[in-house]
Motif scaffolding. Structure first.
Motif, PDB file in Angstrom:
ATOM      1  N   LYS A  96      30.274   3.515  45.548  1.00 31.14           N
ATOM      2  CA  LYS A  96      30.968   2.674  47.155  1.00 31.14           C
ATOM      3  C   LYS A  96      30.846   1.487  45.367  1.00 31.14           C
ATOM      4  O   LYS A  96      30.100   1.540  44.781  1.00 31.14           O
ATOM      5  N   ASP A  97      32.781   0.715  45.350  1.00 32.16           N
ATOM      6  CA  ASP A  97      32.098  -0.486  43.975  1.00 32.16           C
ATOM      7  C   ASP A  97      31.280  -1.209  44.674  1.00 32.16           C
ATOM      8  O   ASP A  97      31.586  -2.482  46.237  1.00 32.16           O
ATOM      9  N   ALA A  98      30.631  -2.268  43.888  1.00 27.86           N
ATOM     10  CA  ALA A  98      30.333  -3.332  44.241  1.00 27.86           C
ATOM     11  C   ALA A  98      31.178  -4.810  44.316  1.00 27.86           C
ATOM     12  O   ALA A  98      32.049  -4.654  43.493  1.00 27.86           O
ATOM     13  N   PRO A  99      30.365  -5.405  45.221  1.00 33.52           N
ATOM     14  CA  PRO A  99      31.180  -6.720  45.329  1.00 33.52           C
ATOM     15  C   PRO A  99      31.234  -8.040  44.413  1.00 33.52           C
ATOM     16  O   PRO A  99      29.768  -7.894  43.844  1.00 33.52           O
ATOM     17  N   ARG A 100      31.814  -8.567  43.582  1.00 35.90           N
ATOM     18  CA  ARG A 100      31.705  -9.564  42.809  1.00 35.90           C
ATOM     19  C   ARG A 100      30.695 -10.725  43.633  1.00 35.90           C
ATOM     20  O   ARG A 100      31.093 -11.584  44.703  1.00 35.90           O
ATOM     21  N   LEU A 101      29.381 -11.257  43.106  1.00 39.82           N
ATOM     22  CA  LEU A 101      28.648 -12.161  43.739  1.00 39.82           C
ATOM     23  C   LEU A 101      29.189 -13.582  43.077  1.00 39.82           C
ATOM     24  O   LEU A 101      28.796 -14.643  44.132  1.00 39.82           O
ATOM     25  N   HIS A 102      28.786 -13.011  41.808  1.00 38.02           N
ATOM     26  CA  HIS A 102      29.705 -14.935  41.879  1.00 38.02           C
ATOM     27  C   HIS A 102      30.623 -14.779  39.959  1.00 38.02           C
ATOM     28  O   HIS A 102      30.627 -13.711  39.772  1.00 38.02           O
ATOM     29  N   SER A 103      31.023 -16.040  39.717  1.00 40.28           N
ATOM     30  CA  SER A 103      31.789 -15.483  39.011  1.00 40.28           C
ATOM     31  C   SER A 103      31.545 -16.336  37.192  1.00 40.28           C
ATOM     32  O   SER A 103      32.033 -17.215  36.478  1.00 40.28           O
ATOM     33  N   VAL A 104      30.164 -16.538  37.488  1.00 42.70           N
ATOM     34  CA  VAL A 104      29.764 -17.646  36.227  1.00 42.70           C
ATOM     35  C   VAL A 104      29.163 -15.985  35.110  1.00 42.70           C
ATOM     36  O   VAL A 104      28.627 -15.122  35.154  1.00 42.70           O
ATOM     37  N   LYS A 105      29.931 -16.616  33.868  1.00 44.41           N
ATOM     38  CA  LYS A 105      29.683 -15.898  32.944  1.00 44.41           C
ATOM     39  C   LYS A 105      28.048 -15.764  32.090  1.00 44.41           C
ATOM     40  O   LYS A 105      28.000 -17.103  32.175  1.00 44.41           O
ATOM     41  N   VAL A 106      27.587 -14.998  31.503  1.00 42.19           N
ATOM     42  CA  VAL A 106      26.698 -14.864  30.997  1.00 42.19           C
ATOM     43  C   VAL A 106      27.005 -16.045  29.437  1.00 42.19           C
ATOM     44  O   VAL A 106      27.889 -16.276  28.746  1.00 42.19           O
ATOM     45  N   ALA A 107      25.767 -16.666  29.060  1.00 40.69           N
ATOM     46  CA  ALA A 107      25.848 -17.884  28.679  1.00 40.69           C
ATOM     47  C   ALA A 107      25.621 -16.901  26.812  1.00 40.69           C
ATOM     48  O   ALA A 107      24.435 -16.006  26.521  1.00 40.69           O
ATOM     49  N   PRO A 108      26.303 -17.648  25.864  1.00 40.85           N
ATOM     50  CA  PRO A 108      26.273 -17.135  24.859  1.00 40.85           C
ATOM     51  C   PRO A 108      24.522 -16.711  23.735  1.00 40.85           C
ATOM     52  O   PRO A 108      24.113 -15.896  23.708  1.00 40.85           O
ATOM     53  N   ALA A 109      23.762 -17.798  24.577  1.00 38.16           N
ATOM     54  CA  ALA A 109      22.099 -17.638  23.884  1.00 38.16           C
ATOM     55  C   ALA A 109      21.566 -16.710  24.528  1.00 38.16           C
ATOM     56  O   ALA A 109      20.643 -16.158  23.744  1.00 38.16           O
ATOM     57  N   VAL A 110      22.252 -15.830  26.556  1.00 32.29           N
ATOM     58  CA  VAL A 110      21.343 -14.648  26.066  1.00 32.29           C
ATOM     59  C   VAL A 110      22.045 -13.548  25.799  1.00 32.29           C
ATOM     60  O   VAL A 110      21.562 -12.765  25.641  1.00 32.29           O
ATOM     61  N   LEU A 111      23.313 -13.521  25.347  1.00 32.36           N
ATOM     62  CA  LEU A 111      24.168 -12.740  24.357  1.00 32.36           C
ATOM     63  C   LEU A 111      22.805 -12.757  23.127  1.00 32.36           C
ATOM     64  O   LEU A 111      22.631 -11.503  23.101  1.00 32.36           O
ATOM     65  N   ASP A 112      22.821 -14.087  22.574  1.00 32.58           N
ATOM     66  CA  ASP A 112      21.897 -13.709  21.273  1.00 32.58           C
ATOM     67  C   ASP A 112      20.068 -13.029  22.097  1.00 32.58           C
ATOM     68  O   ASP A 112      20.016 -12.909  20.891  1.00 32.58           O
ATOM     69  N   HIS A 113      20.055 -13.754  22.536  1.00 27.95           N
ATOM     70  CA  HIS A 113      18.154 -13.033  23.663  1.00 27.95           C
ATOM     71  C   HIS A 113      18.920 -11.673  23.174  1.00 27.95           C
ATOM     72  O   HIS A 113      18.187 -10.226  22.215  1.00 27.95           O
ATOM     73  N   VAL A 114      19.840 -10.847  23.917  1.00 30.76           N
ATOM     74  CA  VAL A 114      19.672  -9.686  23.893  1.00 30.76           C
ATOM     75  C   VAL A 114      20.531  -8.297  23.128  1.00 30.76           C
ATOM     76  O   VAL A 114      19.247  -7.951  22.237  1.00 30.76           O
ATOM     77  N   ARG A 115      20.728  -9.601  22.230  1.00 26.59           N
ATOM     78  CA  ARG A 115      20.723  -8.819  20.281  1.00 26.59           C
ATOM     79  C   ARG A 115      19.325  -8.302  19.764  1.00 26.59           C
ATOM     80  O   ARG A 115      19.349  -7.626  19.389  1.00 26.59           O
ATOM     81  N   SER A 116      18.921  -9.583  19.865  1.00 35.07           N
ATOM     82  CA  SER A 116      17.525  -9.853  19.413  1.00 35.07           C
ATOM     83  C   SER A 116      15.982  -8.547  19.721  1.00 35.07           C
ATOM     84  O   SER A 116      15.801  -8.308  19.727  1.00 35.07           O
ATOM     85  N   VAL A 117      16.894  -7.986  21.359  1.00 38.88           N
ATOM     86  CA  VAL A 117      15.622  -7.798  21.981  1.00 38.88           C
ATOM     87  C   VAL A 117      15.658  -6.135  21.542  1.00 38.88           C
ATOM     88  O   VAL A 117      15.048  -5.740  21.075  1.00 38.88           O
ATOM     89  N   PHE A 118      17.099  -5.581  21.087  1.00 41.70           N
ATOM     90  CA  PHE A 118      17.903  -4.520  20.557  1.00 41.70           C
ATOM     91  C   PHE A 118      16.616  -4.789  19.611  1.00 41.70           C
ATOM     92  O   PHE A 118      16.775  -3.157  19.063  1.00 41.70           O
ATOM     93  N   TYR A 119      17.390  -5.668  19.089  1.00 44.64           N
ATOM     94  CA  TYR A 119      17.555  -5.279  17.215  1.00 44.64           C
ATOM     95  C   TYR A 119      15.785  -5.122  16.736  1.00 44.64           C
ATOM     96  O   TYR A 119      15.569  -3.961  16.412  1.00 44.64           O
ATOM     97  N   TRP A 120      14.978  -6.059  17.931  1.00 47.37           N
ATOM     98  CA  TRP A 120      13.728  -6.153  17.188  1.00 47.37           C
ATOM     99  C   TRP A 120      12.900  -3.706  17.935  1.00 47.37           C
ATOM    100  O   TRP A 120      12.488  -3.432  17.440  1.00 47.37           O
TER     101      TRP A 120
END
Length: 173
Positions: A139-163
């Motif tokens: 079952k394909d998931a419906p789109r719940l909203h159209s808000v993109k991930v903020a660049p600060a969140v992407l930076d945080h995820v990369r930092s978490v992965f790095y550590w």
């Protein structure tokens, strides 16, 4: 088939499909822990919740958490309620990932998709893929909203992965 086996194969599966970032066991700010957090090429958050038993799937509805409100107060909130209301702190799309046929499509809430994880036989495992798991969308998931991930969140995820990477290397010495 374990949650970790599915997680490892799902990471590779999403990578092959062009997701720009995948991180297992990541908890975005003002949201719940994601078994697999990913960001599509277009910049949307997708959450994959892995369930390996029917009981685990049935109890998922009880995910409550104290969330900090803008006024500083903390109040209990339910993840399913937030997904139903398409909360913009959460994913743009949400999938359950389960071993094949563990859950029926009819059991999945309207705001969620369903992906089956198929355990490959030893022959298929050696021939087709090294991870031993393939996926099919039930079952394909419906789109719940159209808000993109903020660049600060992407930076945080990369930092978490790095550590995580460096901590794992230190741990294995």
């Amino acid at each position: 088939m374990t949650e970790r086996t599915i997680q490892n194969a799902l990471w590779w599966h999403l990578h092959q499909r062009g997701h720009q970032l995948q991180c297992p066991n990541y908890e975005p700010k003002n949201w719940w822990n994601c078994d697999m957090f990913s960001v599509t090429k277009a910049g949307f958050m997708v959450e994959h919740e892995i369930k390996i038993s029917r009981g685990d799937f049935r109890h998922d509805v009880n995910k409550d958490k104290l969330m900090t409100q803008p006024n500083g107060w903390r109040k209990p909130e339910n993840k399913h309620d937030k997904l139903l209301l398409a909360d913009e702190n959460g994913p743009s799309r949400f999938f359950y990932v389960v071993p094949a046929d563990l859950v029926k499509v009819e059991e999945v809430p309207e705001w969620a998709g369903l992906i089956y994880a198929h355990d490959l036989s030893k022959h298929e495992y050696e021939y087709k893929q090294r991870l031993g798991v393939t996926f099919s969308i039930a079952k394909d998931a419906p789109r719940l909203h159209s808000v993109k991930v903020a660049p600060a969140v992407l930076d945080h995820v990369r930092s978490v992965f790095y550590w995580r990477f460096w901590n794992e290397r230190r741990r294995k010495k």
